[in-house]
Scaffold this active site. Sequence first.
Site, short mmCIF file in Angstrom:
data_model
loop_
_atom_site.label_atom_id
_atom_site.label_comp_id
_atom_site.label_asym_id
_atom_site.label_seq_id
_atom_site.Cartn_x
_atom_site.Cartn_y
_atom_site.Cartn_z
N HIS A 152 51.46 -32.68 60.14
CA HIS A 152 50.63 -31.40 60.14
C HIS A 152 51.10 -30.71 58.74
O HIS A 152 52.24 -30.57 58.43
CB HIS A 152 51.21 -30.49 61.23
CG HIS A 152 50.32 -28.99 61.14
ND1 HIS A 152 49.19 -29.00 61.41
CD2 HIS A 152 50.97 -27.85 60.72
CE1 HIS A 152 48.71 -27.93 61.18
NE2 HIS A 152 49.66 -27.04 60.53
N ASP A 163 47.29 -20.29 72.68
CA ASP A 163 47.73 -19.96 71.31
C ASP A 163 45.98 -19.57 70.55
O ASP A 163 45.97 -18.82 69.61
CB ASP A 163 47.85 -21.51 70.79
CG ASP A 163 47.86 -21.36 69.27
OD1 ASP A 163 48.83 -20.58 68.54
OD2 ASP A 163 47.24 -22.18 68.47
N ARG A 185 46.43 -12.03 66.75
CA ARG A 185 47.53 -11.75 65.86
C ARG A 185 46.55 -11.42 64.37
O ARG A 185 46.97 -10.58 63.78
CB ARG A 185 48.35 -12.93 65.61
CG ARG A 185 49.20 -13.10 66.74
CD ARG A 185 49.92 -14.29 66.68
NE ARG A 185 50.61 -14.82 65.37
CZ ARG A 185 50.51 -15.98 65.13
NH1 ARG A 185 49.96 -17.18 65.81
NH2 ARG A 185 51.13 -16.45 63.94
N SER A 195 53.09 -21.63 67.49
CA SER A 195 51.60 -21.71 67.49
C SER A 195 51.36 -23.41 66.89
O SER A 195 50.62 -24.15 67.58
CB SER A 195 51.01 -20.65 66.60
OG SER A 195 49.58 -21.03 66.23
N LYS A 200 50.39 -27.14 69.30
CA LYS A 200 48.97 -27.74 69.24
C LYS A 200 49.44 -29.39 69.04
O LYS A 200 48.88 -30.30 69.40
CB LYS A 200 48.39 -27.21 68.13
CG LYS A 200 47.33 -25.80 68.47
CD LYS A 200 46.82 -25.53 67.37
CE LYS A 200 47.63 -24.67 66.23
NZ LYS A 200 46.95 -23.44 65.65
N1 URA Z 1 48.45 -21.96 61.67
C1 URA Z 1 48.57 -21.97 63.02
O1 URA Z 1 47.98 -22.83 63.76
N2 URA Z 1 49.28 -20.88 63.73
C2 URA Z 1 49.86 -19.80 62.84
O2 URA Z 1 49.93 -19.07 63.58
C3 URA Z 1 49.75 -20.03 61.61
C4 URA Z 1 49.02 -21.05 60.95
#
Ligand code: URA
Length: 433
Positions: A82, A161, A168, A183, A187
Amino acid sequence: MRAVDLITKKRDGGELSKQEIDDLVQGYTDGTIPDYQMSAMAMAIFFRGMTPDERANLTMAMVHSGDVVDLSPIAGVKVDKHSTGGVGDTTTLVLAPLVASIGVPVAKMSGRGLGHTGGTIDKLESVPGFHVELDNDQFIDLVNRNGLAVIGQSAHLTPADKKLYGLRDVTGTVNSIPLIASSIMSKKIASGADAIVLDVKIGDGAFMKSIEEARELAACMVDIGNRVGRRTIAILSDMSQPLGYAIGNALEVKEAIDTLRGNGPDDLTELCLTLGSHMTVLAGVAATQAQARTMLEQSIASGKALEKFKTFLSAQGGDASVVDEPSRLPTAAYQIEVQAKRSGYIAAIAAESVGVAAMMLGAGRVTKESQIDLSVGIILHKKIGQAVHEGEAIATIHANRAEIDDVREKIYESIVINDDVITSPNLLAGEIS
Ligand code: URA
Ligand code: CA
């Protein structure tokens, strides 16, 4: 449990238990805890932070808020990668076939781009015929057969999320390290990763503007991963200028092909070899970084990596002949040079702003519903630290409109030329494991 009690506990610096976090996330996902209470909680977390246990518990609560992909029918250690944001980040396009070509299974779930950051799926779709609409069995079967497949993100992955990130975004609580870390990690884990390699970007185009912040985010994600049984390592990499030279969907596919052929930009090649070596070691395919790197370099040199890219494109309906004939990729009607207004040395190439310039051409989405133009974008001709002469081309705009003064202005704003030589920033700024 009353949500207000959890909010005041966090507000006053207390630690939430696993049960409390599970209840909070579940209540928020099913709608029994309203946005205004979750907003207050996010703000309390923003100011108070979270303990290592709280971060791990929040991550796993979000993982279990929706579908969890089961990759166990695929043999081997499934390692995911990632990158946190970034502009013109072509690494996934290169890395996936590169590591797959030496036996690291790649079962990749990817997203579409929004705003100035591109998405891997959009880029791949610039290959005529390529599609990611596979059902789960097809996806697993392709990875087992070819070592590599890419699928779109399931709509039911980490709904908690999705909801919280949206909240947010409008409550001033995006930039909280524990919230960003949980977050991202939720994922990756819900997508079925056994092990995770993180590329945390630092600088203008990234979430983290300083190395200290980037290191803190990286350490936080590595700690979460290791606490929940996913071996995780992070590298810190520079985003003070775009990676490679190409920004735009088809343009980046061509850059990825060049890189798989061994003729790519130095920075993109180096980052792919570094990330790829970590993935290879975590997958158990090589014993050391050095051994992994040699295997990857040999795969590029022998053409095996490029062959794997062709197999992958064909398997998902794509026209693999674009690899040998990149002119078959979508091409913009106009190629317009941007010339340096003065002589000197390149002092800055604001990555985010170059990304916005590409978006103005239609390369990125303004809203989730926007149609994008796969052919357009920008090719940079310089890197920070290089000399430039007045009138020399510093970039080429690939556009489908003849009038591009707005984009040219944006590029002039992004690229700073000074009298003094400046040393180019180091691509790799550290590693956390
Ligand atoms: N990318 C994400 O997936 N979540 C965040 O909170 C910030 C960047
Ligand atoms: Ca690039």
